[in-house]
Write a protein that holds these residues in place. Structure first.
Motif, PDB file in Angstrom:
ATOM      1  N   LEU A  62       0.507 -14.232  25.819  1.00 45.54           N
ATOM      2  CA  LEU A  62       1.502 -15.295  25.800  1.00 45.54           C
ATOM      3  C   LEU A  62       0.790 -16.631  25.669  1.00 45.54           C
ATOM      4  O   LEU A  62      -0.435 -16.731  25.802  1.00 45.54           O
ATOM      5  CB  LEU A  62       2.346 -15.258  27.088  1.00 45.54           C
ATOM      6  CG  LEU A  62       3.127 -13.973  27.354  1.00 45.54           C
ATOM      7  CD1 LEU A  62       3.842 -14.068  28.693  1.00 45.54           C
ATOM      8  CD2 LEU A  62       4.131 -13.708  26.245  1.00 45.54           C
ATOM      9  N   ARG A  63       1.582 -17.670  25.417  1.00 45.66           N
ATOM     10  CA  ARG A  63       1.035 -19.017  25.311  1.00 45.66           C
ATOM     11  C   ARG A  63       1.524 -19.846  26.487  1.00 45.66           C
ATOM     12  O   ARG A  63       2.647 -19.695  26.966  1.00 45.66           O
ATOM     13  CB  ARG A  63       1.469 -19.683  24.003  1.00 45.66           C
ATOM     14  CG  ARG A  63       0.877 -19.032  22.767  1.00 45.66           C
ATOM     15  CD  ARG A  63       1.281 -19.786  21.504  1.00 45.66           C
ATOM     16  NE  ARG A  63       0.730 -19.151  20.326  1.00 45.66           N
ATOM     17  CZ  ARG A  63      -0.487 -19.384  19.851  1.00 45.66           C
ATOM     18  NH1 ARG A  63      -1.268 -20.271  20.470  1.00 45.66           N
ATOM     19  NH2 ARG A  63      -0.928 -18.767  18.783  1.00 45.66           N
ATOM     20  N   SER A  64       0.648 -20.695  26.946  1.00 48.02           N
ATOM     21  CA  SER A  64       0.986 -21.648  28.000  1.00 48.02           C
ATOM     22  C   SER A  64       0.402 -22.989  27.618  1.00 48.02           C
ATOM     23  O   SER A  64      -0.825 -23.123  27.480  1.00 48.02           O
ATOM     24  CB  SER A  64       0.423 -21.187  29.351  1.00 48.02           C
ATOM     25  OG  SER A  64       0.734 -22.131  30.365  1.00 48.02           O
ATOM     26  N   GLY A  65       1.278 -23.966  27.384  1.00 45.08           N
ATOM     27  CA  GLY A  65       0.812 -25.274  26.943  1.00 45.08           C
ATOM     28  C   GLY A  65       0.191 -25.224  25.572  1.00 45.08           C
ATOM     29  O   GLY A  65      -0.688 -26.034  25.240  1.00 45.08           O
ATOM     30  N   GLY A  66       0.603 -24.259  24.737  1.00 45.19           N
ATOM     31  CA  GLY A  66       0.073 -24.128  23.384  1.00 45.19           C
ATOM     32  C   GLY A  66      -1.166 -23.275  23.303  1.00 45.19           C
ATOM     33  O   GLY A  66      -1.606 -22.923  22.198  1.00 45.19           O
ATOM     34  N   ASN A  67      -1.741 -22.922  24.442  1.00 40.17           N
ATOM     35  CA  ASN A  67      -2.954 -22.107  24.451  1.00 40.17           C
ATOM     36  C   ASN A  67      -2.614 -20.640  24.653  1.00 40.17           C
ATOM     37  O   ASN A  67      -1.707 -20.304  25.418  1.00 40.17           O
ATOM     38  CB  ASN A  67      -3.906 -22.578  25.544  1.00 40.17           C
ATOM     39  CG  ASN A  67      -4.347 -24.014  25.345  1.00 40.17           C
ATOM     40  OD1 ASN A  67      -4.661 -24.412  24.217  1.00 40.17           O
ATOM     41  ND2 ASN A  67      -4.368 -24.790  26.415  1.00 40.17           N
ATOM     42  N   GLN A 156       9.851 -17.221  19.457  1.00 46.04           N
ATOM     43  CA  GLN A 156       9.372 -17.864  18.229  1.00 46.04           C
ATOM     44  C   GLN A 156       7.906 -18.252  18.333  1.00 46.04           C
ATOM     45  O   GLN A 156       7.121 -18.069  17.404  1.00 46.04           O
ATOM     46  CB  GLN A 156      10.220 -19.096  17.920  1.00 46.04           C
ATOM     47  CG  GLN A 156      11.658 -18.747  17.530  1.00 46.04           C
ATOM     48  CD  GLN A 156      12.465 -19.979  17.192  1.00 46.04           C
ATOM     49  OE1 GLN A 156      12.075 -21.098  17.512  1.00 46.04           O
ATOM     50  NE2 GLN A 156      13.594 -19.781  16.543  1.00 46.04           N
ATOM     51  N   ASN A 157       7.515 -18.822  19.487  1.00 45.73           N
ATOM     52  CA  ASN A 157       6.126 -19.262  19.612  1.00 45.73           C
ATOM     53  C   ASN A 157       5.393 -18.578  20.770  1.00 45.73           C
ATOM     54  O   ASN A 157       4.262 -18.928  21.067  1.00 45.73           O
ATOM     55  CB  ASN A 157       6.058 -20.780  19.784  1.00 45.73           C
ATOM     56  CG  ASN A 157       6.893 -21.240  21.001  1.00 45.73           C
ATOM     57  OD1 ASN A 157       7.255 -20.449  21.857  1.00 45.73           O
ATOM     58  ND2 ASN A 157       7.171 -22.534  21.037  1.00 45.73           N
ATOM     59  N   ARG A 158       6.069 -17.611  21.416  1.00 44.89           N
ATOM     60  CA  ARG A 158       5.499 -16.852  22.524  1.00 44.89           C
ATOM     61  C   ARG A 158       5.056 -17.758  23.677  1.00 44.89           C
ATOM     62  O   ARG A 158       4.134 -17.419  24.436  1.00 44.89           O
ATOM     63  CB  ARG A 158       4.327 -15.986  22.042  1.00 44.89           C
ATOM     64  CG  ARG A 158       4.688 -15.026  20.923  1.00 44.89           C
ATOM     65  CD  ARG A 158       3.562 -14.080  20.598  1.00 44.89           C
ATOM     66  NE  ARG A 158       3.250 -13.207  21.723  1.00 44.89           N
ATOM     67  CZ  ARG A 158       3.933 -12.105  22.072  1.00 44.89           C
ATOM     68  NH1 ARG A 158       5.022 -11.787  21.372  1.00 44.89           N
ATOM     69  NH2 ARG A 158       3.581 -11.359  23.080  1.00 44.89           N
ATOM     70  N   GLU A 159       5.737 -18.903  23.846  1.00 47.95           N
ATOM     71  CA  GLU A 159       5.437 -19.799  24.965  1.00 47.95           C
ATOM     72  C   GLU A 159       6.095 -19.233  26.222  1.00 47.95           C
ATOM     73  O   GLU A 159       7.305 -18.978  26.267  1.00 47.95           O
ATOM     74  CB  GLU A 159       5.970 -21.205  24.672  1.00 47.95           C
ATOM     75  CG  GLU A 159       5.646 -22.241  25.726  1.00 47.95           C
ATOM     76  CD  GLU A 159       4.190 -22.694  25.685  1.00 47.95           C
ATOM     77  OE1 GLU A 159       3.726 -23.277  26.673  1.00 47.95           O
ATOM     78  OE2 GLU A 159       3.516 -22.461  24.637  1.00 47.95           O
ATOM     79  N   ALA A 160       5.301 -19.011  27.244  1.00 39.94           N
ATOM     80  CA  ALA A 160       5.794 -18.424  28.488  1.00 39.94           C
ATOM     81  C   ALA A 160       6.680 -19.413  29.240  1.00 39.94           C
ATOM     82  O   ALA A 160       6.441 -20.624  29.237  1.00 39.94           O
ATOM     83  CB  ALA A 160       4.627 -17.997  29.372  1.00 39.94           C
TER      84      ALA A 160
END
Length: 599
Positions: A62-67, A156-160
């Motif tokens: 997953l992504r957190s803050g774009g990372n 869409q962006n897998r942002e948690a």
């Protein structure tokens, strides 16, 4: 299970082999139902496959803050479904008694096991107990490639989705109470077959039952049937449906926050349920009996008076009780509970409550010759030298003159009777049946009454207290009574030459039209043997009953969670692969009834 006393030298006997088994930590044997809760607890829970390691899922990123954040720190360690069966208490051979099973449960200050411990299988809990649960537990799902938690993320962006620094997750296995929304409760009729009563169509339910028990109430709404603007003949009578005085249907709300039944004005409470329960249990003493102490409304007017429908919920059984004991009405705490009954003494001293005196046993002919009719009026019958007998005598002598428009006035209205709404309760509190006190819907719960009076039959027990029998026939015989549980259809009073205000909130006990004529058509009218020359023996008549404010067409709906039925939701999640980047989730739903619930 088994018999805790079946042991030798502190060791339990195995009923399967008949031998002493020192390894048994709890009794073993056939279930014994239904007596008390068993000693064995079966626990299902969602926990890590290895509770000593951190969560690790190499299949999800997953992504957190774009990372990009990897959820793997080594081999796979996912959440699985566990099951274990352990004894809650074990036998202490030294103490000679059962004690909390500290190997699996934390123990409170009183020595009881703490069953509701959310950290029993987490790193925040006790390591020894956690290891014990892992040792006796069994994994019920696939131990690899299956995860029973789902992360919330933007597909869409897998942002948690995070709450602070903690990612939001959902358990895919849930055991939750069944949700019931807008369920209309079933009215349980208080008029069983064989208990005939006049105008039974107007007798409301005293119990409302739901399909499931073990409530956690979300909201409860009572929609009373239309209430009358007036009582009288025809469509405005007590036997027909009515519009409310303002042409609308009145609503009563059950406010969970304040535990109060409210009327049309939500700022005006009418009945404080929590105070009622505290007074009834003895937890609270505020100088009033339970119903009186809980009653908030005073001097109600239509349509609020017709919307007053107090109820008491039993959350475990899933029913609403709509009737109350007359002993719960009053405010004189010095009066014993058994004597908190209607009384004929307006200012009775403590200890003299609980009776309606019959008055002197004077035959009509003798009383007529005394010529002292002017010494009492219709509302003076409570006086000790008057009572039920002398009022009957006065009616018998004077009705032809007092009601010249009624050809059979003596036969219809010269009765020995009690009008319960006109009586008072300890402390001078008005009867809940008194419409002029503002409680318009008051009725007697059929079959709940007990009428005890002096024996009217000759013999050695003449004049001694006995229980009278209810009759639906007239004339009423010795040791019998006739009762109106609810309001009856009234005649056209104008045709009888009587001026009667049909407003149900109006009653004048000093007026013959109300105190004698109209009373015979109202709830709470109790008639006795009215044959001339047969006065009731001198003594007291004690009447107890339950009262209610329901009508047959009242509707009660409730939103609640029921722990009697448990919904089981299991989510099946396929972990991402090269061809399917997002996990796929299917939820399977079922339900189960909690067995031996009453235990």
């Amino acid at each position: 299970q088994g018999d805790p006393a079946d042991q030798v030298g502190g060791a339990f006997v195995n009923p399967d082999t008949g031998k002493i088994d020192p390894t048994l930590r709890a009794p073993k044997g056939d279930p014994r139902l239904p007596v008390a809760a068993g000693n064995t607890l079966v626990r299902w829970w969602v926990g890590l496959r290895d509770p000593e390691r951190a969560y690790s899922n190499p299949s999800i990123q997953l992504r957190s803050g774009g990372n990009l954040v990897a959820l793997s720190n080594g081999g796979e360690n996912l959440f699985v479904l566990w099951r274990a069966e352990v004894p809650i208490r074990v036998w202490d051979r030294v103490a000679g008694r059962f004690v909390a099973n500290a190997a699996f449960f934390a123990v409170d200050a009183l020595g009881n096991p703490i069953l509701d411990d959310p950290d029993f299988f987490t790193q925040a809990g006790d390591a020894t107990r956690r290891a014990n649960w892992a040792r006796v537990g069994r994994i019920e799902t696939e131990s690899a490639g299956l995860d029973l938690i789902a992360f919330s993320f933007n597909k869409q962006n897998r942002e948690a989705v995070v709450n602070g620094l903690t990612p939001e997750v959902t358990s895919l296995v849930r055991f939750q109470p069944k949700r019931n929304t807008g369920e209309a409760l079933v009215q349980m009729s208080p008029v069983p077959p064989g208990l005939e009563t006049d105008n039974a169509a107007k007798v409301g339910a005293d119990t409302f039952a739901a399909g499931e028990g073990a409530w956690t109430v979300k909201s409860l709404r009572i929609q009373p049937a239309a209430v009358p603007g007036a009582f009288g003949p025809g469509n405005a009578s007590a036997g027909s449906p009515f519009p409310a005085s303002d042409g609308t249907i009145a609503y009563t709300l059950f406010d969970l926050a304040g535990d109060q039944v409210q009327g049309l004005d939500p700022t005006r409470p009418m009945f404080n349920l929590s105070r009622y329960l505290r007074l009834a249990s003895g937890e609270l003493v505020n100088g009033s009996y339970p119903f009186t102490g809980a009653l908030e409304a005073s001097a109600l007017t239509l349509p609020e008076a017709g919307a007053f429908v107090p109820v008491v919920p039993d959350l475990k059984s899933g029913v609403l009780r709509a009737s109350f004991d007359i002993r719960e009405v009053g405010s004189d705490l010095s009066v014993p509970v058994g004597d908190r009954l209607p009384t004929s003494a307006p200012n009775a001293a403590p200890g003299s409550w609980g009776g309606i005196h019959t008055g002197p046993a004077v035959p009509a002919a003798t009383d007529t010759a005394s010529g002292d009719w002017a010494t009492f009026d219709w509302d003076d019958w409570q006086n000790a030298n008057v009572g039920i007998n002398r009022r009957f005598n006065k009616l018998w002598a004077n009705l032809p003159t007092l009601a010249p428009g009624v050809s059979d006035a003596r036969e219809r209205f010269a009765k020995r009777f009690i009008y319960l709404p006109a009586l008072i309760q300890p402390g001078g509190v008005a009867s809940p049946l008194a419409t002029n006190a503002g409680l318009l819907r008051g009725a007697i719960t059929p079959g709940s009454e007990s009428v005890i009076g002096p024996n009217q039959l000759p013999g050695p027990s003449f004049g001694q207290p006995i229980r009278y029998s209810r009759t639906t026939n007239r004339p009423v015989g010795p040791n019998e009574y006739y009762i109106n549980y609810t309001h009856q259809i009234e005649p056209d009073w104008a045709s009888l030459g009587l001026a009667v205000d049909l407003d149900p909130l109006v009653h004048n006990e000093s007026d013959l039209a109300y105190a004698v004529f109209r009373a015979q058509y109202r709830a709470g009218y109790v008639e006795f043997n009215s044959k001339p020359g047969e006065p009731l023996p001198a003594g007291n008549i004690r009447i107890s009953y339950r009262f209610q404010f329901t009508e047959p067409n009242d509707v009660v709906t409730v939103d609640y969670d029921s722990s009697r039925m448990i919904d089981i939701l299991v989510g099946l999640q396929t972990l991402p692969s090269q061809g399917i980047p997002n996990p796929q989730l299917i939820t399977v739903r079922g339900s189960a009834t909690v067995r031996n619930f009453l235990r």
